[in-house]
Design a protein around this motif. Sequence first.
Motif, PDB file in Angstrom:
ATOM      1  N   ASN A  44       0.852  -1.204   0.032  1.00  0.00           N
ATOM      2  CA  ASN A  44       0.095   0.018   0.141  1.00  0.00           C
ATOM      3  C   ASN A  44       0.777   1.272   0.006  1.00  0.00           C
ATOM      4  O   ASN A  44       1.910   1.153   0.571  1.00  0.00           O
ATOM      5  N   ALA A  45       0.396   2.281  -0.579  1.00  0.00           N
ATOM      6  CA  ALA A  45       0.953   3.570  -0.663  1.00  0.00           C
ATOM      7  C   ALA A  45       0.612   4.190   0.754  1.00  0.00           C
ATOM      8  O   ALA A  45      -0.560   4.334   1.012  1.00  0.00           O
ATOM      9  N   VAL A  46       1.546   4.402   1.526  1.00  0.00           N
ATOM     10  CA  VAL A  46       1.427   5.064   2.842  1.00  0.00           C
ATOM     11  C   VAL A  46       2.044   6.471   2.898  1.00  0.00           C
ATOM     12  O   VAL A  46       3.316   6.633   2.187  1.00  0.00           O
ATOM     13  N   ALA A  47       1.589   7.441   3.694  1.00  0.00           N
ATOM     14  CA  ALA A  47       2.198   8.967   3.426  1.00  0.00           C
ATOM     15  C   ALA A  47       3.638   8.763   4.244  1.00  0.00           C
ATOM     16  O   ALA A  47       3.743   7.915   5.103  1.00  0.00           O
ATOM     17  N   ALA A  48       4.784   9.402   3.629  1.00  0.00           N
ATOM     18  CA  ALA A  48       5.881   9.691   4.234  1.00  0.00           C
ATOM     19  C   ALA A  48       6.273  10.985   4.222  1.00  0.00           C
ATOM     20  O   ALA A  48       5.882  11.987   3.190  1.00  0.00           O
ATOM     21  N   PRO A  49       7.095  11.542   4.989  1.00  0.00           N
ATOM     22  CA  PRO A  49       7.589  13.045   4.934  1.00  0.00           C
ATOM     23  C   PRO A  49       8.507  12.973   3.686  1.00  0.00           C
ATOM     24  O   PRO A  49       8.974  11.990   3.195  1.00  0.00           O
ATOM     25  N   SER A  50       8.378  14.179   3.177  1.00  0.00           N
ATOM     26  CA  SER A  50       9.391  14.299   2.037  1.00  0.00           C
ATOM     27  C   SER A  50      10.707  14.353   2.121  1.00  0.00           C
ATOM     28  O   SER A  50      11.291  15.150   3.322  1.00  0.00           O
ATOM     29  N   ALA A  51      11.488  13.685   1.814  1.00  0.00           N
ATOM     30  CA  ALA A  51      12.836  13.545   1.727  1.00  0.00           C
ATOM     31  C   ALA A  51      13.837  14.444   1.151  1.00  0.00           C
ATOM     32  O   ALA A  51      14.864  14.776   1.450  1.00  0.00           O
ATOM     33  N   TYR A  52      13.222  14.925  -0.300  1.00  0.00           N
ATOM     34  CA  TYR A  52      13.703  15.932  -0.805  1.00  0.00           C
ATOM     35  C   TYR A  52      12.849  17.130  -1.252  1.00  0.00           C
ATOM     36  O   TYR A  52      11.896  16.803  -1.542  1.00  0.00           O
ATOM     37  N   GLU A  53      13.230  18.165  -1.270  1.00  0.00           N
ATOM     38  CA  GLU A  53      12.500  19.296  -1.615  1.00  0.00           C
ATOM     39  C   GLU A  53      13.270  20.144  -2.843  1.00  0.00           C
ATOM     40  O   GLU A  53      14.515  20.537  -2.633  1.00  0.00           O
ATOM     41  N   ALA A  54      12.310  20.447  -3.673  1.00  0.00           N
ATOM     42  CA  ALA A  54      13.206  21.528  -4.875  1.00  0.00           C
ATOM     43  C   ALA A  54      13.204  22.861  -4.224  1.00  0.00           C
ATOM     44  O   ALA A  54      12.540  23.421  -3.569  1.00  0.00           O
ATOM     45  N   THR A  55      14.608  23.400  -4.588  1.00  0.00           N
ATOM     46  CA  THR A  55      15.054  24.511  -3.997  1.00  0.00           C
ATOM     47  C   THR A  55      15.208  25.557  -5.227  1.00  0.00           C
ATOM     48  O   THR A  55      14.914  26.648  -5.003  1.00  0.00           O
ATOM     49  N   THR A  56      15.998  24.887  -6.151  1.00  0.00           N
ATOM     50  CA  THR A  56      16.323  25.833  -7.122  1.00  0.00           C
ATOM     51  C   THR A  56      15.813  25.498  -8.440  1.00  0.00           C
ATOM     52  O   THR A  56      15.885  24.358  -8.791  1.00  0.00           O
ATOM     53  N   LEU A  57      15.802  26.524  -9.432  1.00  0.00           N
ATOM     54  CA  LEU A  57      15.428  26.155 -10.775  1.00  0.00           C
ATOM     55  C   LEU A  57      16.373  27.012 -11.678  1.00  0.00           C
ATOM     56  O   LEU A  57      16.786  28.009 -11.643  1.00  0.00           O
ATOM     57  N   ILE A  58      17.209  26.016 -12.564  1.00  0.00           N
ATOM     58  CA  ILE A  58      18.267  26.244 -13.537  1.00  0.00           C
ATOM     59  C   ILE A  58      17.629  26.527 -14.833  1.00  0.00           C
ATOM     60  O   ILE A  58      17.483  25.738 -15.378  1.00  0.00           O
ATOM     61  N   THR A  59      17.662  27.623 -15.381  1.00  0.00           N
ATOM     62  CA  THR A  59      17.422  27.695 -16.767  1.00  0.00           C
ATOM     63  C   THR A  59      18.620  28.299 -17.565  1.00  0.00           C
ATOM     64  O   THR A  59      19.663  28.725 -16.832  1.00  0.00           O
ATOM     65  N   GLY A  60      18.576  27.945 -18.901  1.00  0.00           N
ATOM     66  CA  GLY A  60      19.755  28.536 -19.735  1.00  0.00           C
ATOM     67  C   GLY A  60      19.992  30.023 -19.420  1.00  0.00           C
ATOM     68  O   GLY A  60      21.081  30.390 -19.243  1.00  0.00           O
ATOM     69  N   ALA A  61      18.908  30.571 -19.325  1.00  0.00           N
ATOM     70  CA  ALA A  61      18.942  32.221 -19.356  1.00  0.00           C
ATOM     71  C   ALA A  61      19.743  32.592 -17.852  1.00  0.00           C
ATOM     72  O   ALA A  61      20.642  33.393 -17.621  1.00  0.00           O
ATOM     73  N   SER A  62      18.965  31.898 -16.841  1.00  0.00           N
ATOM     74  CA  SER A  62      19.503  32.266 -15.499  1.00  0.00           C
ATOM     75  C   SER A  62      21.074  31.780 -15.179  1.00  0.00           C
ATOM     76  O   SER A  62      21.643  32.390 -14.727  1.00  0.00           O
ATOM     77  N   SER A  63      21.466  30.810 -16.063  1.00  0.00           N
ATOM     78  CA  SER A  63      23.037  30.681 -15.799  1.00  0.00           C
ATOM     79  C   SER A  63      23.802  31.447 -16.755  1.00  0.00           C
ATOM     80  O   SER A  63      25.120  31.567 -16.581  1.00  0.00           O
TER      81      SER A  63
END
Lengths: 486, 208
Positions: A44-63
């Motif tokens: 069964n799928a059981v709820a879990a705390p998130s282990a990873y969270e998105a922090t940054t978004l890199i685009t070609g322009a931002s780099s």
Amino acid sequence: MVARIKKLRTGLLALCCLASLGLGGELALAESAAPSYNYSYWGNAVAAPSAYEATTLITGASSGAGPFNNPQDIQVTEDQQIYVLDSGNNRFVILDQDYKSVKTVDAFEFKGKAEKFNNPQGIYVTQQKEVYVADTGNKRIVHLDSSFKAVGIIEAPKSELLQASFEFQPVRVAVDKADRIYVMSAGVFDGFMEFGADGVFKSFIGANRVHVDAVEYFWKSISTKAQREQMVMYTPTEFTNLDINDEGFLYATNGDDYGDPIKKLNAQGADILRREGYYKPSGDLMYSTRSGGAPRLVDIDVSDSEIYAVLDASRGRVFTYNGDGYLLYIFGGIGNRLGEFNTPVALEHSGDDILVLDQALGEITVFQTTEYGRTLNSAVRSYYNGDEEMASREFSKVVNLNANMEYAYAGIGKAYLRQGEYKESAEYFERSMDRTNYSKAFLLYRKEVLRGHFSTIMTGLIALLALWLGLRMFRKMKARKKVELH
Amino acid sequence: MNREALQHPLYVMVHPFNGYWDLKYERSQKTSLILSFGILFMLILTNVLGEQYSGFLVNMNNPRYLNSLLEAVYVLVPVLFWCVANWSLTTLMDGEGKFVEIFITTCFALLPIVLINFPWIWISNFISAQESSFYYFFKNFAILWSGLLLYVGIMTVHQFSPSKTVGTILLTLLAMAFMAFLTLLFFSLVQQMIAFVSTIYQEIVLRR
């Protein structure tokens, strides 16, 4: 009066408990913006705390390198430089730790001639920072040294293993420490193509097996040759991606519906992936056709301690397993928010961070560990390194953060087993549904108990025996007396 | 009910030929019927207890989905199907057994399963993985024993020859499968009828 006050007090206490329960629930809901889950022993799928969270978004322009156009692959070096293969622009871009572009390579010199890439699909960077690019449009593999000068080019190989009509279309490439080159080529069903350090084709390794349906087999066996030629050909499934770990083992994903979608290949091409977990590593266990159907694994990334992550393109999720094949955590998804993707194609780790490349949006999402993820990673690492004490401590922390993490209980149980606390050990193994280890711990515990109470048990047995014998003798005597009387 | 009547099921277990003969011609049917229901009840009880309290190493059930009522159904329905199928067949095949006799015979044959499985629910909590093969051995042994008793019982109750009994048993299994099919078909049809009526009702209510 006292009783009444007591009653009132318990009532108040219960009310407080209920209220706090409600509060806790709301807090948890607010905390997990992206739903995170794991699969229990029962599937069964059981709820879990998130282990990873998105922090940054890199685009070609931002780099600072200009927008990416249809990027296909990324690679991260040990000093955390990111190589982005920008296929639509026929170039690759190198980003530094701050995700700023430091160099763009779109042309190279080979034998005095300036050359260009044509729709390259795969990139690999060795520890010496030599770059291998699968230059798909030009049907070749380009090998650049650390200053981006071409050292060698592998063109279509010639071998008796290959058919005359063979077309060399390399799409992914990986290189081991001995500079052997493994190439995934489109339309090749015989496995990966292995090239020596000198660029000479050696052989195929690790072909997937063909799944034959019994019914199909029956029809094929009774049909004529002409009919058979009209039927669908059964070819092994193609691989979808590959990665190589520090020890030189190939990790590969494929689109196999029946067999194992994730494989770890040794030098002989045999699959040696450990599948000791509750379920075989294969991405989502439960899915509906509405949410994208069966998982379609498109990339795999191996980091230290045999932890590996796979990317499911159909639902945009990243599944991370440890070396034994236990599912650790799941994150990501398809959507428009930060931490969700449109068409994810590649993932790569950079230290403890995980980077996911989105082809359609031309973006890289950087995921960073939460406390839960950090603790779990460190527990798995300590266990892998044989430090069971440390692993047990970390697993206890994991359990405090997520009581549903069944695998963690086994980690605690193992430490108890080592310490000779067999009863506790068996209890923890039972919670983790680990029957083999439970049996081991339980046997030791049983032996301990039997030894401790040996004298009591034997005394009891002998006393019972004596009682029974005495009773029998007494009855016999009574019977004899009766006979004498008559 | 005297002590001897209570002991008779145990006598049948070890002396099936004599025991079943006595059951058919000597014993009071009322007492036997009461005993049969007792055995059936104990079988249900051991099934429920076994699913819940068997040792961790041999218990593969998800405790969340255990349902004692369903466990009872899993015992009652096969027994009932067996009796009905056997009775309907043997009336056509010159069997001498009445329905009550078939039912009593079947229930008495199930006693080994109760008697062997019951202690193992407890013992299975004290065994290791290697020793679990004993558990499975005794479980299978109980089933084999019951099968043998059932065979002798059917033979005695209908006064059949051994080979004819084998044929009857095989045909009975076939009839059970047929009955299961018919029952499912019936339920499915009833379900569709109910769905049809409720749809019409909804249509009428919403059109107004």
